[in-house]
Design a protein around this motif. Structure first.
Motif, PDB file in Angstrom:
ATOM      1  N   SER A 265      20.540  18.329 -31.499  1.00 50.03           N
ATOM      2  CA  SER A 265      21.237  17.048 -31.366  1.00 50.03           C
ATOM      3  C   SER A 265      22.409  17.211 -30.406  1.00 50.03           C
ATOM      4  O   SER A 265      23.188  18.164 -30.517  1.00 50.03           O
ATOM      5  CB  SER A 265      21.767  16.567 -32.719  1.00 50.03           C
ATOM      6  N   VAL A 266      22.551  16.269 -29.484  1.00 51.07           N
ATOM      7  CA  VAL A 266      23.657  16.333 -28.519  1.00 51.07           C
ATOM      8  C   VAL A 266      24.857  15.506 -28.972  1.00 51.07           C
ATOM      9  O   VAL A 266      25.864  15.449 -28.266  1.00 51.07           O
ATOM     10  CB  VAL A 266      23.237  15.828 -27.112  1.00 51.07           C
ATOM     11  N   GLN A 267      24.790  14.882 -30.148  1.00 47.86           N
ATOM     12  CA  GLN A 267      25.774  13.849 -30.471  1.00 47.86           C
ATOM     13  C   GLN A 267      27.226  14.331 -30.390  1.00 47.86           C
ATOM     14  O   GLN A 267      28.073  13.673 -29.792  1.00 47.86           O
ATOM     15  CB  GLN A 267      25.503  13.251 -31.858  1.00 47.86           C
ATOM     16  N   ALA A 268      27.545  15.472 -30.979  1.00 48.06           N
ATOM     17  CA  ALA A 268      28.933  15.935 -30.975  1.00 48.06           C
ATOM     18  C   ALA A 268      29.406  16.236 -29.555  1.00 48.06           C
ATOM     19  O   ALA A 268      30.552  15.923 -29.185  1.00 48.06           O
ATOM     20  CB  ALA A 268      29.079  17.173 -31.856  1.00 48.06           C
ATOM     21  N   TYR A 269      28.530  16.830 -28.730  1.00 50.37           N
ATOM     22  CA  TYR A 269      28.883  17.143 -27.343  1.00 50.37           C
ATOM     23  C   TYR A 269      29.079  15.853 -26.544  1.00 50.37           C
ATOM     24  O   TYR A 269      29.997  15.737 -25.721  1.00 50.37           O
ATOM     25  CB  TYR A 269      27.767  17.970 -26.690  1.00 50.37           C
ATOM     26  N   GLU A 270      28.200  14.900 -26.814  1.00 53.40           N
ATOM     27  CA  GLU A 270      28.212  13.626 -26.111  1.00 53.40           C
ATOM     28  C   GLU A 270      29.483  12.841 -26.417  1.00 53.40           C
ATOM     29  O   GLU A 270      30.147  12.322 -25.506  1.00 53.40           O
ATOM     30  CB  GLU A 270      26.982  12.865 -26.597  1.00 53.40           C
ATOM     31  N   GLU A 271      29.836  12.782 -27.698  1.00 55.66           N
ATOM     32  CA  GLU A 271      31.040  12.037 -28.076  1.00 55.66           C
ATOM     33  C   GLU A 271      32.279  12.670 -27.467  1.00 55.66           C
ATOM     34  O   GLU A 271      33.167  11.975 -26.974  1.00 55.66           O
ATOM     35  CB  GLU A 271      31.166  11.970 -29.597  1.00 55.66           C
ATOM     36  N   ALA A 272      32.358  14.001 -27.491  1.00 53.47           N
ATOM     37  CA  ALA A 272      33.508  14.681 -26.899  1.00 53.47           C
ATOM     38  C   ALA A 272      33.599  14.385 -25.408  1.00 53.47           C
ATOM     39  O   ALA A 272      34.677  14.078 -24.884  1.00 53.47           O
ATOM     40  CB  ALA A 272      33.405  16.186 -27.138  1.00 53.47           C
ATOM     41  N   LYS A 273      32.465  14.433 -24.729  1.00 49.79           N
ATOM     42  CA  LYS A 273      32.481  14.216 -23.287  1.00 49.79           C
ATOM     43  C   LYS A 273      32.839  12.772 -22.936  1.00 49.79           C
ATOM     44  O   LYS A 273      33.673  12.498 -22.067  1.00 49.79           O
ATOM     45  CB  LYS A 273      31.113  14.588 -22.705  1.00 49.79           C
ATOM     46  N   ILE A 274      32.224  11.826 -23.636  1.00 50.42           N
ATOM     47  CA  ILE A 274      32.454  10.423 -23.314  1.00 50.42           C
ATOM     48  C   ILE A 274      33.898  10.023 -23.601  1.00 50.42           C
ATOM     49  O   ILE A 274      34.535   9.331 -22.807  1.00 50.42           O
ATOM     50  CB  ILE A 274      31.450   9.538 -24.085  1.00 50.42           C
ATOM     51  N   ARG A 275      34.431  10.495 -24.723  1.00 56.60           N
ATOM     52  CA  ARG A 275      35.774  10.048 -25.121  1.00 56.60           C
ATOM     53  C   ARG A 275      36.897  10.894 -24.523  1.00 56.60           C
ATOM     54  O   ARG A 275      37.930  10.361 -24.147  1.00 56.60           O
ATOM     55  CB  ARG A 275      35.879  10.042 -26.646  1.00 56.60           C
ATOM     56  N   LEU A 276      36.690  12.224 -24.433  1.00 56.25           N
ATOM     57  CA  LEU A 276      37.757  13.087 -23.947  1.00 56.25           C
ATOM     58  C   LEU A 276      37.726  13.248 -22.436  1.00 56.25           C
ATOM     59  O   LEU A 276      38.753  13.529 -21.829  1.00 56.25           O
ATOM     60  CB  LEU A 276      37.689  14.469 -24.608  1.00 56.25           C
ATOM     61  N   LEU A 277      36.554  13.079 -21.821  1.00 58.32           N
ATOM     62  CA  LEU A 277      36.469  13.207 -20.366  1.00 58.32           C
ATOM     63  C   LEU A 277      36.312  11.845 -19.688  1.00 58.32           C
ATOM     64  O   LEU A 277      37.174  11.426 -18.916  1.00 58.32           O
ATOM     65  CB  LEU A 277      35.315  14.132 -19.975  1.00 58.32           C
ATOM     66  N   THR A 280      39.150   9.311 -20.392  1.00 56.18           N
ATOM     67  CA  THR A 280      40.385   9.813 -19.786  1.00 56.18           C
ATOM     68  C   THR A 280      40.354   9.651 -18.267  1.00 56.18           C
ATOM     69  O   THR A 280      41.367   9.298 -17.642  1.00 56.18           O
ATOM     70  CB  THR A 280      40.568  11.295 -20.167  1.00 56.18           C
ATOM     71  N   HIS A 281      39.201   9.905 -17.671  1.00 51.68           N
ATOM     72  CA  HIS A 281      39.017   9.728 -16.232  1.00 51.68           C
ATOM     73  C   HIS A 281      39.359   8.289 -15.826  1.00 51.68           C
ATOM     74  O   HIS A 281      40.095   8.050 -14.854  1.00 51.68           O
ATOM     75  CB  HIS A 281      37.550  10.027 -15.890  1.00 51.68           C
ATOM     76  N   SER A 282      38.821   7.326 -16.570  1.00 48.00           N
ATOM     77  CA  SER A 282      39.084   5.917 -16.264  1.00 48.00           C
ATOM     78  C   SER A 282      40.559   5.583 -16.440  1.00 48.00           C
ATOM     79  O   SER A 282      41.141   4.858 -15.624  1.00 48.00           O
ATOM     80  CB  SER A 282      38.233   5.017 -17.175  1.00 48.00           C
ATOM     81  N   TYR A 312      46.457   9.735 -25.550  1.00 45.11           N
ATOM     82  CA  TYR A 312      45.257   9.012 -25.978  1.00 45.11           C
ATOM     83  C   TYR A 312      44.301   9.959 -26.699  1.00 45.11           C
ATOM     84  O   TYR A 312      43.810   9.684 -27.805  1.00 45.11           O
ATOM     85  CB  TYR A 312      44.561   8.343 -24.780  1.00 45.11           C
ATOM     86  N   VAL A 313      44.027  11.107 -26.058  1.00 45.68           N
ATOM     87  CA  VAL A 313      43.079  12.058 -26.647  1.00 45.68           C
ATOM     88  C   VAL A 313      43.633  12.641 -27.948  1.00 45.68           C
ATOM     89  O   VAL A 313      42.943  12.690 -28.972  1.00 45.68           O
ATOM     90  CB  VAL A 313      42.762  13.188 -25.643  1.00 45.68           C
TER      91      VAL A 313
END
Length: 462
Positions: A265-277, A280-282, A312-313
């Motif tokens: 499952s990629v869920q934990a990696y995905e959530e970290a990337k979408i929210r923390l990266l 933050t980029h936006s 934010y993070v």
């Protein structure tokens, strides 16, 4: 030889998926190769350069410490020229040797609302493709293209195929599969619907590498370093990551040999990337634009903007993602170091785009999670407040570059900015907020954050 057909032959694919396959080729494993092309007539010069070189190009990577590395990538063995009937893509997709069809079309290219419904009301190009598909013709959206390819594959008896999403979309395999199946249902092709359900899989995947749009300076540096004048040269950061659910119906390359992370499952990696990266980029792109910066690293190295992203993070994202298999504070710090790399010269223009899909996909979930826990969300509220301030500058014609947003209706956006109470109008927009639209807690938090954003802009305008 097995083929991965990739739709969306842009910079990200060439700096990411093509690189992983190149690394396998470098180990002597050439059992898989790439073919690729586009569903729209864009990137004509780059495509022509790739065709002239047989798909090969030079990738420049630059670390945060300023180390430059040049690498020749030759894993794309067939560059499919664009044609309106997509005949090249369809032929390759229907070939028995093709075992994976992957795609990169940006987050906004999936036309899915907050309830995972295909949004036919909003998008004219989706309705156009639906009409074409009912006539047995291909379209330019990912669904119109895949429907045509999979119809041909079913008819040719070429066998099962994996549909691999390589975009920054939460649950990208599940959601793009849902959109495709809904599209085929709307077409009314029950035979194809049954075939796709039985003969394809759609693994979720998390992809990560900052890849700016190539510039003339990249081509010049490549020429100076390698002696090759490469019109298809591109540049990316040294960091690269790919986490993929191991659900391939017709085989796959041995990506785990070259750094690919094959998981259940990629869920934990995905959530970290979408929210923390991604979020933050936006944040940095919107804030940087508002105070006159051009590049992401300028905003990241501004202590006030960096602190805004850090808060934010730390305050609102990490608490709702804990526990996690990742060290989230370390991930946050690595992300900010990557964004501060001046050699990448990533533009605010590139990162600021598509907010009307990024806010619901990358930012609103953190607000919802904090609300569900009875927590305040003052720090994350700054991100949509920054975009409202940005939108008001856009409304007045004051953004120094062209803002692109596939999910935004410009008339609606102008109406929000022209409203007597823009914050309330913004908080009421269903495209941005779904079931949160008009929520008094959202309105109050955005109002307070918007006041802080305006004070920040007044104090830091360059």
């Amino acid at each position: 030889m097995n083929v991965i057909l990739h739709i969306g032959l842009g910079s990200f694919h060439r700096a990411h998926q093509a690189v992983y396959l190149q690394r396998l080729h470098d180990l002597g494993d050439t059992t898989w190769v790439l073919a690729g092309g586009n569903t729209r007539p864009d990137m004509a010069e780059t495509i022509a350069a790739l065709q002239a070189s047989g798909g090969a190009y030079t990738l420049e990577t630059i670390s945060p410490q300023g180390e430059h590395v040049y690498e020749r990538i030759s894993s794309i063995r067939q560059v499919i020229p664009y044609s309106a009937d997509l005949s090249g893509l369809i032929a390759q997709g229907a070939a028995p040797a093709t075992k994976v069809i992957s795609f990169t079309v940006t987050e906004a290219g999936y036309y899915i609302d907050a309830q995972n419904r295909l949004d036919l009301d909003t998008y004219a190009d989706l309705r156009t493709d639906l009409a074409l598909a009912r006539e047995g013709k291909p379209g330019a959206t990912i669904y119109g293209a895949l429907t045509a390819i999979l119809r041909a594959r079913m008819a040719s008896g070429a066998g099962p195929v994996t549909l691999l999403n390589c975009d920054n979309l939460r649950h990208n395999g599940d959601r793009s599969r849902s959109g495709l199946l809904q599209f085929i249902e709307h077409v009314g092709d029950s035979a194809l619907l049954a075939w796709v359900q039985a003969h394809t899989t759609s693994p979720n995947a998390m992809v990560d590498r900052i890849t700016p749009r190539p510039t003339a300076a990249v081509r010049e540096r490549v020429l100076a370093a390698t002696g090759v004048d490469d019109a298809a040269a591109l540049m990316g950061e040294s960091f690269i990551q790919w986490v993929i659910e191991d659900q391939f119906i017709a085989g796959r390359p041995a990506w785990e040999r070259v750094g690919g992370e094959m998981v259940a499952s990629v869920q934990a990696y995905e959530e970290a990337k979408i929210r923390l990266l991604n979020a933050t980029h936006s944040c940095i792109a919107w804030a940087g634009t508002l105070v006159g910066y051009t590049f992401i690293h300028e905003g990241t190295l501004d202590p006030v903007i960096r602190q805004m992203a850090h808060d934010y993070v730390t305050d609102d994202a990490i608490p709702v993602l804990t526990p996690s298999p990742l060290d989230l504070p370390k991930y946050r710090d690595v992300v900010l170091d990557r964004f501060g790399n001046p050699a990448i010269a990533d533009t605010n223009q590139r990162v600021a785009m598509d907010a009307f899909s990024k806010i619901p996909g990358m930012i609103a979930p953190t607000i919802r999670d904090n609300l569900a826990r009875g927590r305040r969300f003052d720090s994350v509220a700054m991100l949509p407040a920054l975009f409202l301030a940005y939108l008001q500058v856009w409304h007045r014609g004051g953004i120094a570059y062209t803002y692109q947003d596939q999910a935004m209706d410009p008339a609606v956006a102008h109406a929000i900015c022209a409203a007597d109470d823009p914050v309330a109008a913004y908080a009421a927009d269903p495209v941005l907020w779904g079931d949160l639209a008009g929520d008094a807690r959202l309105v109050d938090a955005l109002r307070a954050a918007f006041t802080r954003v305006n004070a920040f802009v007044a104090a830091h305008r360059h």
